[in-house]
Design a protein around this motif. Structure first.
Motif, short mmCIF file in Angstrom:
data_model
loop_
_atom_site.label_atom_id
_atom_site.label_comp_id
_atom_site.label_asym_id
_atom_site.label_seq_id
_atom_site.Cartn_x
_atom_site.Cartn_y
_atom_site.Cartn_z
N ASP A 37 1.01 -1.12 -0.17
CA ASP A 37 0.05 -0.12 0.09
C ASP A 37 0.85 1.37 0.10
N MET A 38 0.89 1.86 -0.99
CA MET A 38 1.57 3.10 -1.27
C MET A 38 1.28 4.20 -0.08
N ASP A 39 2.05 4.97 0.34
CA ASP A 39 1.84 5.87 1.41
C ASP A 39 1.25 7.21 0.99
N ALA A 40 -0.10 7.50 1.41
CA ALA A 40 -0.72 8.65 1.09
C ALA A 40 -0.20 9.08 -0.46
N PHE A 41 -0.53 8.20 -1.45
CA PHE A 41 -0.09 7.96 -2.77
C PHE A 41 -0.13 9.43 -3.48
N PHE A 42 -1.23 10.06 -3.81
CA PHE A 42 -1.63 11.13 -4.50
C PHE A 42 -0.75 12.30 -3.90
N ALA A 43 -1.20 12.45 -2.82
CA ALA A 43 -0.27 13.68 -2.05
C ALA A 43 1.14 13.33 -1.90
N SER A 44 1.48 12.17 -2.06
CA SER A 44 3.26 11.90 -1.91
C SER A 44 3.47 12.26 -3.45
N ALA A 96 0.95 20.45 4.85
CA ALA A 96 -0.29 19.83 4.84
C ALA A 96 -0.90 20.02 3.39
N VAL A 97 -1.11 18.96 2.68
CA VAL A 97 -1.51 18.89 1.23
C VAL A 97 -2.47 18.13 1.07
N ALA A 98 -3.66 18.52 0.09
CA ALA A 98 -4.80 17.65 0.04
C ALA A 98 -4.78 17.57 -1.58
N VAL A 99 -5.04 16.41 -2.20
CA VAL A 99 -5.36 16.29 -3.60
C VAL A 99 -7.01 16.32 -3.52
N GLY A 100 -7.60 17.16 -4.55
CA GLY A 100 -9.02 17.14 -4.88
C GLY A 100 -9.50 18.56 -5.09
N GLY A 101 -10.84 18.75 -5.15
CA GLY A 101 -11.38 20.06 -5.50
C GLY A 101 -11.41 20.93 -4.36
N ASP A 102 -11.23 22.14 -4.49
CA ASP A 102 -11.01 23.40 -3.52
C ASP A 102 -12.20 24.14 -3.92
N PRO A 141 -16.78 24.60 -3.12
CA PRO A 141 -17.77 24.49 -2.16
C PRO A 141 -18.14 22.90 -2.41
N ARG A 142 -18.29 22.40 -3.68
CA ARG A 142 -18.76 21.09 -3.60
C ARG A 142 -17.37 19.99 -3.85
N GLY A 143 -16.31 20.47 -3.59
CA GLY A 143 -15.16 19.72 -3.51
C GLY A 143 -15.02 18.56 -2.44
N VAL A 144 -14.03 17.44 -3.05
CA VAL A 144 -13.98 16.30 -2.15
C VAL A 144 -12.63 16.03 -2.15
N VAL A 145 -11.98 15.80 -0.88
CA VAL A 145 -10.64 15.45 -0.84
C VAL A 145 -10.53 13.92 -1.24
N ALA A 146 -9.51 13.80 -2.28
CA ALA A 146 -9.20 12.53 -2.88
C ALA A 146 -8.14 11.90 -1.89
N ALA A 147 -7.26 12.51 -1.47
CA ALA A 147 -6.09 12.12 -0.81
C ALA A 147 -5.45 13.17 0.14
N TYR A 168 -0.40 9.97 -11.93
CA TYR A 168 -0.39 8.68 -10.84
C TYR A 168 -0.48 7.43 -11.43
N GLY A 169 -1.21 7.29 -12.85
CA GLY A 169 -1.15 6.23 -13.52
C GLY A 169 0.14 5.48 -14.02
N ARG A 170 1.11 6.75 -14.43
CA ARG A 170 2.19 6.28 -15.00
C ARG A 170 3.23 5.66 -13.72
N VAL A 171 3.01 6.32 -12.46
CA VAL A 171 3.81 5.97 -11.48
C VAL A 171 3.19 4.31 -11.01
N SER A 172 1.94 4.36 -11.05
CA SER A 172 1.53 3.05 -10.83
C SER A 172 1.89 1.99 -11.89
N ARG A 173 1.96 2.10 -13.02
CA ARG A 173 2.44 1.32 -13.87
C ARG A 173 3.83 0.76 -13.43
N GLN A 174 4.76 1.86 -13.04
CA GLN A 174 5.99 1.73 -12.85
C GLN A 174 6.07 0.75 -11.72
#
Length: 373
Positions: free
Chosen positions: A23-30, A43-49, A51-57, A93-99
């Motif tokens: 399991d990668m550690d905080a993958f998107f944010a890392s 402190a980093v969040a990946v997602g939309g910032d 009013p309707r945004g959601v934190v993805a990581a 993220y997809g390229r790193v995942s394939r790696q």
């Protein structure tokens, strides 16, 4: 780096398979912190910032403030005013995942990806003849760090359930091993909230029944569990004993993609449910994008306070091709059940009838063999 149970003695123990969960550690944010060095330690969040945004990581620095994935961005910002948002870059993220996947298949063809950032590996018979699941996990983690500048945590055990629990034990950048014969003891001391599939409300219900730990759960007979937990009873009975009958399935096809949320309080208000559904649509659409999936059937799931549930589904003539299309169908399904007869505790959404299928078949038997671990 923290490691537990990593002494690789020559004792042979009775087990089933040699399974690693990486399991990668905080993958998107890392990845964002790696690619923007000025973000490291912040402190980093990946997602939309919005009013309707959601934190993805969220980075581990953000998690210290209570920021979590699937959290509304406005809530995350309130918990951590200095939070830095970055839009998801799924192509990167997809390229790193394939790696990372290429590293896995150097050791075994039996790789079962769960998402871009985690996978099960069956190394009972590894390609390099190393013979030790513990050593393979160490080598994989070292290669990931050297080749991607990212850290991964790993769990090593004799089935998937235990390996996944173990990978979360010493995060981040940790390794934990649960050897054959140790599973029931390991599970006994865990809070039931650590079990996959048991959310806050489920843990609350268990607490009301006097079930706080794996040991408490193991003391319940199957009839008691079926009375109180219905179709989940068999899973709970096995999990409390460290039993998992599933095998690692390489190249599985996916039946569905989706998300669900257990609500902090029961809700019956239509407008509030629409807000919750909007966030779930965001998460579901991100997962669809990550997987590159195409599906035609949208299913809305609601679970009531008494754990009864209902579903509504609609199959389309063509695949869902945009978030707007997914949202229109989802809200249409919600319209069909409003007003609600009773409050709901969980809302879920899935897209199915996909091009590929990735749900594991339930194994019906398991074979015990002698394995050096």
């Amino acid at each position: 780096m923290v490691e537990t149970g990593t002494s690789d003695d020559a004792d042979e123990a009775r087990g089933l398979r040699k399974v690693i969960h990486v399991d990668m550690d905080a993958f998107f944010a890392s990845v964002e912190q790696r690619d923007e060095p000025e973000l490291r330690g912040k402190a980093v969040a990946v997602g939309g910032d919005g009013p309707r945004g959601v934190v993805a990581a969220a980075s581990y620095e953000a998690r210290k403030f209570g920021v979590r994935s699937a959290m509304a961005s406005v809530t995350a910002r309130r918990l951590c005013p200095q939070l830095i948002f970055r839009r998801p870059r799924f192509d990167v993220y997809g390229r790193v995942s394939r790696q990372i996947r290429e590293i896995f298949v150097d050791y075994t063809p039996l790789v079962e990806p769960l998402s871009l950032d985690e996978a099960y590996l069956d190394v009972t018979e590894d390609l390099k003849g190393i013979g030790s699941a513990i050593r393979i996990a160490q080598l994989i983690r070292a290669r990931i760090k050297a080749e991607t500048a990212l850290t991964a945590s790993a769990g090593v055990s004799y089935n998937k359930f235990l390996a996944k629990l173990a990978s979360d034990q010493n995060k981040p950048d940790g390794l934990c091993v649960i050897r054959p014969g140790e599973g029931a003891q390991f599970v006994a001391r865990l809070p039931v909230r650590r079990f996959h599939g048991i959310g806050p409300r489920g843990a609350e219900k268990m607490a009301m029944l006097g079930i706080e730990t794996g040991a408490d759960l193991a003391s319940c007979d199957i009839h008691f569990l079926r009375e109180h937990f219905g179709s989940q009873a068999d899973y709970l009975y096995r999990a409390a004993r460290g039993i998992d009958l599933r095998r690692v399935q390489a190249n599985r096809a996916r039946k569905s993609l989706g998300a669900e949320r257990t609500l902090e309080r029961d809700i019956s208000s239509g407008p509030v449910l629409r807000e919750v559904l909007e966030r779930i649509i965001d998460i579901t659409w991100e997962r669809i994008g990550k997987a590159g999936a195409h599906g035609r059937t949208v299913t809305l799931k609601l679970k009531h306070a008494d754990f009864s549930g209902l579903t509504r589904a609609r199959s389309l003539d063509e695949p869902v091709s945009s978030r707007a299309m997914l949202a229109a169908v989802s809200h249409g399904l919600l319209d069909e059940v409003l007003p609600l007869a009773q409050p709901v505790r969980l809302v879920g959404l899935t897209l199915s009838a996909l091009d590929e299928d990735s749900m594991p078949p339930d194994a019906t038997a398991q074979r015990q063999v002698e394995l050096p671990f």
